[in-house]
Design a protein around this motif. Structure first.
Motif, PDB file in Angstrom:
ATOM      1  N   LYS A 109       0.856  -1.186   0.000  1.00 26.79           N
ATOM      2  CA  LYS A 109       0.000   0.000   0.000  1.00 26.79           C
ATOM      3  C   LYS A 109       0.892   1.237   0.000  1.00 26.79           C
ATOM      4  O   LYS A 109       1.735   1.396   0.886  1.00 26.79           O
ATOM      5  N   ILE A 110       0.688   2.093  -0.986  1.00 26.34           N
ATOM      6  CA  ILE A 110       1.490   3.298  -1.127  1.00 26.34           C
ATOM      7  C   ILE A 110       0.554   4.493  -1.051  1.00 26.34           C
ATOM      8  O   ILE A 110      -0.451   4.550  -1.759  1.00 26.34           O
ATOM      9  N   GLY A 111       0.879   5.457  -0.200  1.00 32.78           N
ATOM     10  CA  GLY A 111       0.038   6.633   0.006  1.00 32.78           C
ATOM     11  C   GLY A 111       0.040   7.574  -1.183  1.00 32.78           C
ATOM     12  O   GLY A 111       0.705   7.336  -2.198  1.00 32.78           O
ATOM     13  N   LYS A 112      -0.672   8.679  -1.033  1.00 29.54           N
ATOM     14  CA  LYS A 112      -0.796   9.634  -2.132  1.00 29.54           C
ATOM     15  C   LYS A 112       0.488  10.432  -2.329  1.00 29.54           C
ATOM     16  O   LYS A 112       1.295  10.578  -1.409  1.00 29.54           O
ATOM     17  N   ASN A 113       0.661  10.910  -3.547  1.00 33.91           N
ATOM     18  CA  ASN A 113       1.778  11.772  -3.945  1.00 33.91           C
ATOM     19  C   ASN A 113       3.151  11.159  -3.709  1.00 33.91           C
ATOM     20  O   ASN A 113       4.100  11.856  -3.355  1.00 33.91           O
ATOM     21  N   ILE A 162       3.931  -0.905   3.761  1.00 34.46           N
ATOM     22  CA  ILE A 162       2.922   0.151   3.790  1.00 34.46           C
ATOM     23  C   ILE A 162       3.698   1.472   3.837  1.00 34.46           C
ATOM     24  O   ILE A 162       4.469   1.705   4.768  1.00 34.46           O
ATOM     25  N   ILE A 163       3.489   2.294   2.830  1.00 30.54           N
ATOM     26  CA  ILE A 163       4.245   3.529   2.689  1.00 30.54           C
ATOM     27  C   ILE A 163       3.286   4.705   2.805  1.00 30.54           C
ATOM     28  O   ILE A 163       2.233   4.719   2.166  1.00 30.54           O
ATOM     29  N   GLY A 164       3.648   5.696   3.605  1.00 35.69           N
ATOM     30  CA  GLY A 164       2.785   6.852   3.853  1.00 35.69           C
ATOM     31  C   GLY A 164       2.699   7.811   2.675  1.00 35.69           C
ATOM     32  O   GLY A 164       3.203   7.538   1.581  1.00 35.69           O
ATOM     33  N   ASP A 165       2.089   8.957   2.907  1.00 38.08           N
ATOM     34  CA  ASP A 165       1.896   9.986   1.885  1.00 38.08           C
ATOM     35  C   ASP A 165       3.169  10.802   1.686  1.00 38.08           C
ATOM     36  O   ASP A 165       3.970  10.972   2.608  1.00 38.08           O
ATOM     37  N   ASN A 166       3.347  11.325   0.474  1.00 34.48           N
ATOM     38  CA  ASN A 166       4.431  12.255   0.141  1.00 34.48           C
ATOM     39  C   ASN A 166       5.824  11.687   0.402  1.00 34.48           C
ATOM     40  O   ASN A 166       6.719  12.394   0.868  1.00 34.48           O
ATOM     41  N   VAL A 167       6.028  10.420   0.107  1.00 37.03           N
ATOM     42  CA  VAL A 167       7.325   9.770   0.299  1.00 37.03           C
ATOM     43  C   VAL A 167       8.091   9.794  -1.027  1.00 37.03           C
ATOM     44  O   VAL A 167       7.528   9.519  -2.081  1.00 37.03           O
ATOM     45  N   VAL A 168       9.377  10.133  -0.959  1.00 35.46           N
ATOM     46  CA  VAL A 168      10.250  10.117  -2.130  1.00 35.46           C
ATOM     47  C   VAL A 168      11.144   8.894  -2.022  1.00 35.46           C
ATOM     48  O   VAL A 168      11.787   8.684  -0.991  1.00 35.46           O
ATOM     49  N   ILE A 169      11.167   8.077  -3.083  1.00 38.10           N
ATOM     50  CA  ILE A 169      11.969   6.852  -3.082  1.00 38.10           C
ATOM     51  C   ILE A 169      13.022   6.976  -4.172  1.00 38.10           C
ATOM     52  O   ILE A 169      12.711   7.050  -5.361  1.00 38.10           O
ATOM     53  N   GLY A 170      14.292   6.998  -3.767  1.00 41.30           N
ATOM     54  CA  GLY A 170      15.404   7.165  -4.699  1.00 41.30           C
ATOM     55  C   GLY A 170      15.637   5.945  -5.558  1.00 41.30           C
ATOM     56  O   GLY A 170      15.214   4.826  -5.237  1.00 41.30           O
ATOM     57  N   GLY A 171      16.331   6.136  -6.661  1.00 43.33           N
ATOM     58  CA  GLY A 171      16.619   5.067  -7.605  1.00 43.33           C
ATOM     59  C   GLY A 171      17.394   3.922  -6.974  1.00 43.33           C
ATOM     60  O   GLY A 171      18.280   4.127  -6.166  1.00 43.33           O
ATOM     61  N   GLY A 172      17.032   2.721  -7.333  1.00 43.89           N
ATOM     62  CA  GLY A 172      17.724   1.541  -6.846  1.00 43.89           C
ATOM     63  C   GLY A 172      17.326   1.099  -5.454  1.00 43.89           C
ATOM     64  O   GLY A 172      17.875   0.136  -4.925  1.00 43.89           O
ATOM     65  N   ALA A 173      16.378   1.774  -4.833  1.00 43.36           N
ATOM     66  CA  ALA A 173      15.972   1.426  -3.465  1.00 43.36           C
ATOM     67  C   ALA A 173      15.189   0.117  -3.450  1.00 43.36           C
ATOM     68  O   ALA A 173      14.489  -0.225  -4.400  1.00 43.36           O
ATOM     69  N   ARG A 174      15.304  -0.601  -2.354  1.00 43.69           N
ATOM     70  CA  ARG A 174      14.576  -1.842  -2.134  1.00 43.69           C
ATOM     71  C   ARG A 174      13.877  -1.738  -0.787  1.00 43.69           C
ATOM     72  O   ARG A 174      14.522  -1.489   0.232  1.00 43.69           O
ATOM     73  N   VAL A 211       7.251  -3.802   6.363  1.00 46.18           N
ATOM     74  CA  VAL A 211       7.715  -2.543   6.942  1.00 46.18           C
ATOM     75  C   VAL A 211       6.683  -1.442   6.743  1.00 46.18           C
ATOM     76  O   VAL A 211       5.862  -1.507   5.833  1.00 46.18           O
ATOM     77  N   LYS A 212       6.751  -0.440   7.600  1.00 43.93           N
ATOM     78  CA  LYS A 212       5.916   0.754   7.474  1.00 43.93           C
ATOM     79  C   LYS A 212       6.845   1.956   7.399  1.00 43.93           C
ATOM     80  O   LYS A 212       7.771   2.089   8.198  1.00 43.93           O
ATOM     81  N   ILE A 213       6.570   2.818   6.432  1.00 43.67           N
ATOM     82  CA  ILE A 213       7.328   4.055   6.258  1.00 43.67           C
ATOM     83  C   ILE A 213       6.371   5.208   6.515  1.00 43.67           C
ATOM     84  O   ILE A 213       5.309   5.290   5.887  1.00 43.67           O
ATOM     85  N   ALA A 214       6.728   6.098   7.422  1.00 44.98           N
ATOM     86  CA  ALA A 214       5.873   7.242   7.766  1.00 44.98           C
ATOM     87  C   ALA A 214       5.796   8.228   6.602  1.00 44.98           C
ATOM     88  O   ALA A 214       6.612   8.207   5.686  1.00 44.98           O
ATOM     89  N   SER A 215       4.822   9.106   6.656  1.00 48.32           N
ATOM     90  CA  SER A 215       4.635  10.128   5.625  1.00 48.32           C
ATOM     91  C   SER A 215       5.784  11.131   5.627  1.00 48.32           C
ATOM     92  O   SER A 215       6.482  11.304   6.630  1.00 48.32           O
ATOM     93  N   ASN A 216       5.986  11.774   4.482  1.00 51.37           N
ATOM     94  CA  ASN A 216       6.961  12.851   4.291  1.00 51.37           C
ATOM     95  C   ASN A 216       8.411  12.422   4.483  1.00 51.37           C
ATOM     96  O   ASN A 216       9.259  13.243   4.831  1.00 51.37           O
ATOM     97  N   CYS A 217       8.718  11.160   4.268  1.00 57.41           N
ATOM     98  CA  CYS A 217      10.091  10.669   4.379  1.00 57.41           C
ATOM     99  C   CYS A 217      10.750  10.624   3.009  1.00 57.41           C
ATOM    100  O   CYS A 217      10.083  10.628   1.981  1.00 57.41           O
ATOM    101  N   MET A 218      12.073  10.586   3.013  1.00 58.88           N
ATOM    102  CA  MET A 218      12.847  10.405   1.788  1.00 58.88           C
ATOM    103  C   MET A 218      13.707   9.166   1.959  1.00 58.88           C
ATOM    104  O   MET A 218      14.422   9.043   2.952  1.00 58.88           O
ATOM    105  N   ILE A 219      13.634   8.256   0.992  1.00 63.12           N
ATOM    106  CA  ILE A 219      14.448   7.047   1.007  1.00 63.12           C
ATOM    107  C   ILE A 219      15.537   7.235  -0.039  1.00 63.12           C
ATOM    108  O   ILE A 219      15.248   7.455  -1.218  1.00 63.12           O
TER     109      ILE A 219
END
Length: 123
Positions: free
Chosen positions: A47-51, A72-84, A89-97
């Motif tokens: 599940k991936i949040g909005k934006n 489960i990934i929150g809203d407004n998350v940026v995921i960089g190239g090559g990320a796994r 896992v749960k990722i909070a909103s407004n994070c950058m990976i």
């Protein structure tokens, strides 16, 4: 409507093959943005949040096909190239990976930068 639904599924599949995307229907919220073409594989149970903003060559999935737990990934998350992002896992909103990060455990604090192998908070 059944014929139109089948047409949309077919079109999604064809575009996915052409562009290298494997993104199931209804796993991502509105505003999903993919900046670079390339391998993008997302598990149907994730599940991936909005934006969400994705750079190419990422995997969001589970550890084994026998396990139903997916990210489960929150809203407004940026995921960089090559990320796994692997496992339940749960990722909070407004994070950058960061690029090439391997996320195997949850990050529940909003607005954090996450990077490394294995991933950790860097700010």
């Amino acid at each position: 409507m059944k014929i139109y639904d089948n047409y949309l599924r077919y079109r999604l599949h064809r575009l996915g093959v052409k562009l290298g995307f494997g993104i199931p229907i209804n796993c991502a919220g509105p505003g999903l943005r993919i900046d670079h073409f390339g391998f993008v594989a997302i598990n149907g149970k994730a599940k991936i949040g909005k934006n969400c903003h994705i750079y190419g060559d990422i995997t969001i999935g589970q550890k084994s096909p026998d396990n139903d737990a997916a990210p489960i990934i929150g809203d407004n998350v940026v995921i960089g190239g090559g990320a796994r992002i692997i496992g339940p896992v749960k990722i909070a909103s407004n994070c950058m990976i960061g690029a090439n990060a391997v996320v195997t455990h949850s990050f529940l604090e909003e607005g954090k930068n996450i990077a490394g192998v294995p991933a950790k908070v860097i700010n």
